[in-house]
Motif scaffolding. Structure first.
Motif, PDB file in Angstrom:
ATOM      1  N   PRO A  88      -6.636  21.302   9.965  1.00 64.31           N
ATOM      2  CA  PRO A  88      -7.048  22.359  10.882  1.00 64.31           C
ATOM      3  C   PRO A  88      -8.164  23.254  10.345  1.00 64.31           C
ATOM      4  N   PHE A  89      -8.756  22.888   9.204  1.00 60.67           N
ATOM      5  CA  PHE A  89      -9.801  23.707   8.599  1.00 60.67           C
ATOM      6  C   PHE A  89     -11.149  23.081   8.930  1.00 60.67           C
ATOM      7  N   LEU A  90     -11.606  23.307  10.167  1.00 61.09           N
ATOM      8  CA  LEU A  90     -12.801  22.644  10.657  1.00 61.09           C
ATOM      9  C   LEU A  90     -14.057  23.096   9.919  1.00 61.09           C
ATOM     10  N   GLU A  91     -14.004  24.261   9.270  1.00 62.17           N
ATOM     11  CA  GLU A  91     -15.169  24.715   8.514  1.00 62.17           C
ATOM     12  C   GLU A  91     -15.426  23.834   7.301  1.00 62.17           C
ATOM     13  N   ASP A  92     -14.457  23.009   6.913  1.00 60.52           N
ATOM     14  CA  ASP A  92     -14.634  22.110   5.774  1.00 60.52           C
ATOM     15  C   ASP A  92     -15.224  20.765   6.183  1.00 60.52           C
ATOM     16  N   ALA A  93     -15.468  20.558   7.477  1.00 61.69           N
ATOM     17  CA  ALA A  93     -16.012  19.285   7.955  1.00 61.69           C
ATOM     18  C   ALA A  93     -17.488  19.168   7.561  1.00 61.69           C
ATOM     19  N   PRO A  94     -17.975  17.921   7.430  1.00 62.09           N
ATOM     20  CA  PRO A  94     -17.309  16.635   7.652  1.00 62.09           C
ATOM     21  C   PRO A  94     -16.406  16.248   6.496  1.00 62.09           C
ATOM     22  N   ALA A  95     -15.311  15.612   6.818  1.00 60.57           N
ATOM     23  CA  ALA A  95     -14.325  15.241   5.816  1.00 60.57           C
ATOM     24  C   ALA A  95     -14.484  13.782   5.415  1.00 60.57           C
ATOM     25  N   VAL A  96     -14.119  13.502   4.183  1.00 54.44           N
ATOM     26  CA  VAL A  96     -14.017  12.112   3.728  1.00 54.44           C
ATOM     27  C   VAL A  96     -12.777  11.505   4.393  1.00 54.44           C
ATOM     28  N   LEU A  97     -12.924  10.380   5.036  1.00 54.06           N
ATOM     29  CA  LEU A  97     -11.828   9.790   5.812  1.00 54.06           C
ATOM     30  C   LEU A  97     -10.904   8.981   4.911  1.00 54.06           C
ATOM     31  N   GLY A  98     -10.097   9.729   4.141  1.00 58.52           N
ATOM     32  CA  GLY A  98      -9.055   9.098   3.350  1.00 58.52           C
ATOM     33  C   GLY A  98      -7.805   8.892   4.190  1.00 58.52           C
ATOM     34  N   LEU A  99      -6.710   8.542   3.532  1.00 61.17           N
ATOM     35  CA  LEU A  99      -5.470   8.252   4.248  1.00 61.17           C
ATOM     36  C   LEU A  99      -4.965   9.477   5.002  1.00 61.17           C
ATOM     37  N   GLU A 100      -4.929  10.630   4.347  1.00 62.11           N
ATOM     38  CA  GLU A 100      -4.422  11.830   5.004  1.00 62.11           C
ATOM     39  C   GLU A 100      -5.323  12.265   6.159  1.00 62.11           C
ATOM     40  N   GLN A 101      -6.638  12.132   5.971  1.00 58.58           N
ATOM     41  CA  GLN A 101      -7.563  12.507   7.044  1.00 58.58           C
ATOM     42  C   GLN A 101      -7.422  11.558   8.243  1.00 58.58           C
ATOM     43  N   MET A 102      -7.186  10.291   7.996  1.00 62.56           N
ATOM     44  CA  MET A 102      -7.002   9.351   9.088  1.00 62.56           C
ATOM     45  C   MET A 102      -5.695   9.596   9.827  1.00 62.56           C
ATOM     46  N   VAL A 103      -4.686  10.120   9.126  1.00 65.83           N
ATOM     47  CA  VAL A 103      -3.455  10.530   9.814  1.00 65.83           C
ATOM     48  C   VAL A 103      -3.782  11.618  10.829  1.00 65.83           C
ATOM     49  N   MET A 104      -4.611  12.582  10.412  1.00 67.64           N
ATOM     50  CA  MET A 104      -5.033  13.637  11.338  1.00 67.64           C
ATOM     51  C   MET A 104      -5.756  13.039  12.536  1.00 67.64           C
ATOM     52  N   VAL A 105      -6.693  12.138  12.277  1.00 66.01           N
ATOM     53  CA  VAL A 105      -7.515  11.560  13.343  1.00 66.01           C
ATOM     54  C   VAL A 105      -6.648  10.812  14.353  1.00 66.01           C
ATOM     55  N   VAL A 106      -5.790   9.920  13.861  1.00 63.56           N
ATOM     56  CA  VAL A 106      -4.981   9.106  14.764  1.00 63.56           C
ATOM     57  C   VAL A 106      -3.968   9.972  15.520  1.00 63.56           C
ATOM     58  N   THR A 107      -3.380  10.937  14.828  1.00 59.82           N
ATOM     59  CA  THR A 107      -2.388  11.804  15.483  1.00 59.82           C
ATOM     60  C   THR A 107      -3.001  12.604  16.615  1.00 59.82           C
ATOM     61  N   ILE A 108      -4.198  13.130  16.408  1.00 58.95           N
ATOM     62  CA  ILE A 108      -4.819  13.985  17.418  1.00 58.95           C
ATOM     63  C   ILE A 108      -5.433  13.167  18.547  1.00 58.95           C
ATOM     64  N   LEU A 109      -6.111  12.079  18.223  1.00 61.73           N
ATOM     65  CA  LEU A 109      -6.762  11.292  19.268  1.00 61.73           C
ATOM     66  C   LEU A 109      -5.768  10.510  20.116  1.00 61.73           C
ATOM     67  N   THR A 110      -4.565  10.270  19.614  1.00 61.68           N
ATOM     68  CA  THR A 110      -3.521   9.637  20.431  1.00 61.68           C
ATOM     69  C   THR A 110      -2.567  10.659  21.030  1.00 61.68           C
ATOM     70  N   GLU A 111      -2.841  11.941  20.781  1.00 58.27           N
ATOM     71  CA  GLU A 111      -2.054  13.068  21.319  1.00 58.27           C
ATOM     72  C   GLU A 111      -0.603  13.063  20.842  1.00 58.27           C
ATOM     73  N   ARG A 112      -0.343  12.456  19.701  1.00 59.05           N
ATOM     74  CA  ARG A 112       1.008  12.487  19.151  1.00 59.05           C
ATOM     75  C   ARG A 112       1.328  13.835  18.513  1.00 59.05           C
ATOM     76  N   TYR A 113       0.336  14.682  18.330  1.00 60.06           N
ATOM     77  CA  TYR A 113       0.578  16.010  17.749  1.00 60.06           C
ATOM     78  C   TYR A 113       1.535  16.833  18.596  1.00 60.06           C
ATOM     79  N   ARG A 114       1.706  16.454  19.858  1.00 59.35           N
ATOM     80  CA  ARG A 114       2.598  17.208  20.744  1.00 59.35           C
ATOM     81  C   ARG A 114       4.038  17.191  20.233  1.00 59.35           C
ATOM     82  N   ARG A 115       4.385  16.219  19.419  1.00 59.18           N
ATOM     83  CA  ARG A 115       5.748  16.130  18.906  1.00 59.18           C
ATOM     84  C   ARG A 115       6.017  17.143  17.801  1.00 59.18           C
TER      85      ARG A 115
END
Length: 628
Positions: A88-115
Motif C-alpha cells: 500500500p506504499f505507492l510512493e515507493d513505486a515502481p516495485a521490483v516484482l518479487g514473490l511478495e509483490q506479485m501476491v499484491m498484484v494478483v490479489t488486487i487485480l483479481t479482487e480477492r482483497y475483499r476477503r
C-alpha cells in the motif's frame, strides 16, 4: 513470506516489513492452499535471479500471459503491475516484482482483497488510475508556482515503450513526463492521495501513516496518456470473454489484418468518451472516475481471469497418478462453444466485448441468439413482431445507420424530408463530425422484459439500458420515476405514426388534427419510424428529466437523425428460452397450415379464402399465417 504480530506498534516497522506482513495475510486468506502452491511454482519457474533477488521481467510476464505483441500493451501492463506491487506504499513505486509483490498484484487485480480488507474498501478505481497514470511536472509547477529544471527533477521509472526488463530502481517521485500538458476541463475535482483501499490496508496493519511531505508529487497533473489507454482498452476487449484456465492465444484470429482494424476502431469509440485526443493528451481522474461507473462498470473484469493464470501451474495435474506417463493424443481436445453462435451485420466479437463492459457478461457470452435481422427478415414491423415477441428472456436491439445531412430538412421531397417533417420543430444541432467516423452511428437498447404491443402505457423495467456504441461509447440508464421506456405500435387509422420508440411518451389514439403527424420525443430518446427506414436519437441535456438519464460525458444538447442501414434483435438466454420460442413458432406454423387447408364445403378455394379474410382469420397483417 514471514509472519509478524500486529500489536499496534507497527508504525516503527519499515515499509518493506509492513508490505511483507500484508503480503503474507493476502497469501494465507485470499488463496487456497492449492492455489498458493501453484502460484509459488509458477513464480519459481518464471523468475530471473540477480544478486540473490528473484523477480519477474516484463517480457517474461508478457510471454506467460500470452500478451500479443501487435497490441504494444506490455509496457503499459508492466507499469501497472510495478505500481500495484508497491501497495500500500505507492510512493515507493515502481516495485521490483518479487514473490511478495506479485501476491499484491494478483490479489488486487483479481479482487480477492475483499476477503481481507474492510467492507468499505471495495473500490479500486483510484488505485488502477494511479497505476496507469503518468505525472506531468509542468502542471504541478503551475499549481505550486515553482520553476522546475535540473537533473534533480528527473522523475523515477522507465518511459513507456523502453526496455523494462532490468531490475527497476526506486525513486522518490514516481511517474513519467508528458510532452504536451493538457487542460483538464475538470481539474477542480482532484483525487485524494490516499484512497479507501490503501487506508483499509494500512488499518489492517495497525499502521498510522506519517504526515505527507511536500516533496511528494500531488495528483494535480496526473493523467493516463491517450495512447496507453487505447492499447489497454484493446487488450480489455480481447480478454473480456477469457476464462481463468483459457489460453489467450486461442483468440489469435481476432488479431488478423481486418479483425485488428475492427478491434482498434471499437477501442477508439470507447476512448472517445474519455477525451478528445486532438485537444488533450491524457485522461484525468475526474473523467476516469465519472465515466467508468456509469458507462463501463465491468471494464476491468477481464483482468481477473487473465491474472488467475498465475494460480494454475502446468506442472500440477490432479488427474494423473504417480508413475503414469502422459500419452500423446490420448485425450481429444474439448469442443468449446463459440462466443457468438450467429453472425450479424452489426454484432461481432468486438461489439460483444464492448457490450459486456456494461451488461453482465454472464448474459452475453455463448448465450446470444439472432432473433431478427432486417437484412434477412425484411424491414417491417410485422416481421419484427413474428420473430421477437415470442422470446421470453432479455433482448438486445442494435440499429446502425448513416447520419442525414443537415440540408435534408430543406429538400423539396423525398423519404428523408418526409421523416424529418414528423419531428418537432425544435431541432438540436448534430454532433460534431470528424473525418474518421464517416457519419456512421450505432445505437442499442437492452430490455429485460418480453416485447408486447403498446396500448396506453409503455413497457420495460428499471434495468432497461439505452446506449450508443459508435462513434462514441455512451450509456443512458433508466429513470426510476419516468417509466416511458419502450413503445411498439403499428400504424393505424387512430395511430398514423406508429413505430418503435425508447424514452418517448406512449402514442395516444387521436382524431385527425394538425399535430397528429408529429412525433413526441423524450429528452433522451431513440425513435424508429414504422418502415424502419429512418431513426432519430435526441439528447436534450438542458431539460434533464425523462425516461433515461442524460450522458455523464456529453453535457450538451444534440440530435442524430440517421438513415437505417441495419437492424438486429438478439435474444439473451439459454437453451430453455430457445426451445420455448421454437415450440411457439411450430404451433403458429401448424395453425397457419390448418387455416390454409380448411374446407368450408364450397369446393371453391378462392371463395373459401375470401370468406376467411372477411372473418379476419387469414390474410391482411394477421400473424397467424395466410392461405397459400
Amino acid at each position: 513470506m514471514g509472519q509478524a504480530q500486529s500489536d499496534g506498534r507497527n508504525a516503527s516497522l519499515s515499509h518493506e516489513q509492513l508490505a511483507t506482513i500484508l503480503a503474507d495475510k493476502f497469501a494465507q486468506k485470499c488463496f487456497t492452499s492449492l492455489e498458493l502452491y501453484s502460484f509459488r511454482d509458477v513464480f519459481q519457474s518464471l523468475a530471473d535471479s540477480e544478486q540473490q533477488l528473484r523477480f519477474l521481467k516484463e517480457n517474461t510476464i508478457a510471454r506467460f500471459l500470452e500478451i500479443p505483441d501487435l497490441l504494444g500493451v506490455s509496457p503499459v501492463l508492466f507499469q501497472m503491475m510495478s505500481c500495484i506491487g508497491a501497495f500500500p506504499f505507492l510512493e515507493d513505486a515502481p516495485a521490483v516484482l518479487g514473490l511478495e509483490q506479485m501476491v499484491m498484484v494478483v490479489t488486487i487485480l483479481t479482487e480477492r482483497y475483499r476477503r481481507v480488507l474492510a467492507r468499505g474498501a471495495m473500490d479500486r478505481k483510484k488505485l488502477l488510475f494511479k497505476s496507469l497514470a503518468v505525472y506531468d511536472r509542468r502542471l504541478s509547477e503551475t499549481r505550486t508556482g515553482k520553476k522546475g529544471g535540473g537533473a534533480n527533477d528527473q522523475v523515477g521509472g522507465k518511459p513507456t515503450g523502453q526496455d523494462a526488463s532490468a531490475v527497476p530502481t526506486r525513486a522518490p517521485s514516481r511517474g513519467f513526463a508528458v510532452d504536451e500538458p493538457g487542460d483538464d476541463e475538470e481539474v477542480e475535482l482532484e483525487m485524494d492521495e490516499d484512497d479507501d483501499l490503501v487506508l483499509a490496508a494500512l488499518d489492517s496493519l495497525d499502521y498510522i501513516p506519517a504526515p505527507k511531505q511536500e516533496k511528494l508529487p500531488t495528483t494535480h497533473g496526473a493523467m493516463i496518456p491517450a495512447d496507453n489507454w487505447r492499447r489497454l482498452v484493446m487488450l480489455l476487449l480481447l480478454i473480456a470473454p477469457l476464462d481463468a484456465q483459457e489460453s489467450l492465444a486461442s483468440y489469435s484470429d481476432r488479431l488478423s489484418d481486418g479483425e485488428l482494424d475492427n478491434l482498434r476502431a471499437t477501442a477508439d469509440c470507447m476512448v472517445a468518451v474519455f477525451l478528445n485526443v486532438e485537444k488533450t493528451p491524457g485522461i484525468g481522474f475526474s473523467r476516469f472516475n465519472t465515466v467508468i461507473p456509469t458507462s463501463m462498470p465491468f471494464l476491468f473484469d477481464g483482468l481477473t481471469a487473465l491474472f488467475e493464470h498465475f494460480l494454475f501451474s502446468k506442472n500440477l495435474n490432479l488427474h494423473r497418478h504417480i508413475g503414469d506417463q502422459p500419452q500423446p493424443g490420448s485425450s481429444p481436445p474439448e469442443l468449446v462453444q463459440p462466443l457468438l453462435q450467429d453472425i450479424g451485420s452489426i454484432m461481432n466479437l468486438n461489439i460483444l466485448s464492448q457490450l459486456s463492459f456494461f451488461i453482465p457478461p454472464s448474459s452475453l457470452f455463448r448465450r446470444l441468439r439472432l432473433l431478427y435481422s432486417g437484412d434477412e427478415d425484411g424491414f417491417s414491423m410485422g416481421s419484427f413482431e413474428s420473430k421477437v415477441f415470442n422470446w421470453r428472456a432479455p433482448t438486445l436491439l442494435l440499429v446502425s445507420g448513416t447520419r442525414l445531412p443537415d440540408e435534408a430538412a430543406d429538400a423539396q421531397s423525398g423519404p428523408a424530408s418526409a421523416f424529418l417533417a414528423t419531428l418537432p420543430s425544435r431541432r438540436f444541432s448534430t454532433v460534431n463530425r470528424t473525418k474518421t467516423d464517416n457519419d456512421r452511428v450505432t445505437f442499442g437498447v437492452y430490455l429485460s422484459q418480453p416485447w408486447k404491443h403498446t396500448h396506453r402505457d409503455c413497457f420495460g423495467a428499471e434495468d432497461t439500458l439505452l446506449f450508443q456504441l459508435q462513434p462514441i461509447h455512451d450509456v443512458f440508464r433508466a429513470s426510476t420515476i419516468n417509466k416511458d421506456y419502450v413503445s411498439f405500435s403499428k400504424p393505424s387509422a387512430s395511430m398514423p405514426m406508429g413505430g418503435i420508440s425508447f424514452g418517448c411518451p406512449p402514442p395516444q389514439a387521436t382524431r385527425a388534427s394538425r399535430r397528429s403527424s408529429t412525433t413526441a420525443l423524450g429528452p433522451v430518446s431513440l425513435v424508429l419510424e414504422s418502415s424502419f427506414e429512418f431513426g432519430c436519437f435526441t439528447h436534450d441535456y438542458t431539460s434533464q428529466g425523462g425516461a433515461f438519464q442524460t450522458s455523464v460525458a456529453r453535457k450538451y444538447d444534440f440530435q442524430d437523425r440517421f438513415e437505417v442501414s441495419s437492424l438486429e434483435v438478439w435474444g439473451c438466454g439459454g437453451d430453455d428460452e430457445a426451445r420455448h420460442q421454437e415450440e411457439r413458432w411450430a404451433w403458429e406454423a401448424r395453425e397457419a397450415e390448418a387455416r390454409r387447408r380448411v374446407n368450408l364445403g364450397t369446393g371453391d378455394i378462392d371463395a373459401d379464402r375470401s370468406l376467411l379474410e372477411m372473418a379476419g382469420l387469414v390474410g391482411a397483417n394477421r400473424s397467424g399465417g395466410s392461405m397459400g
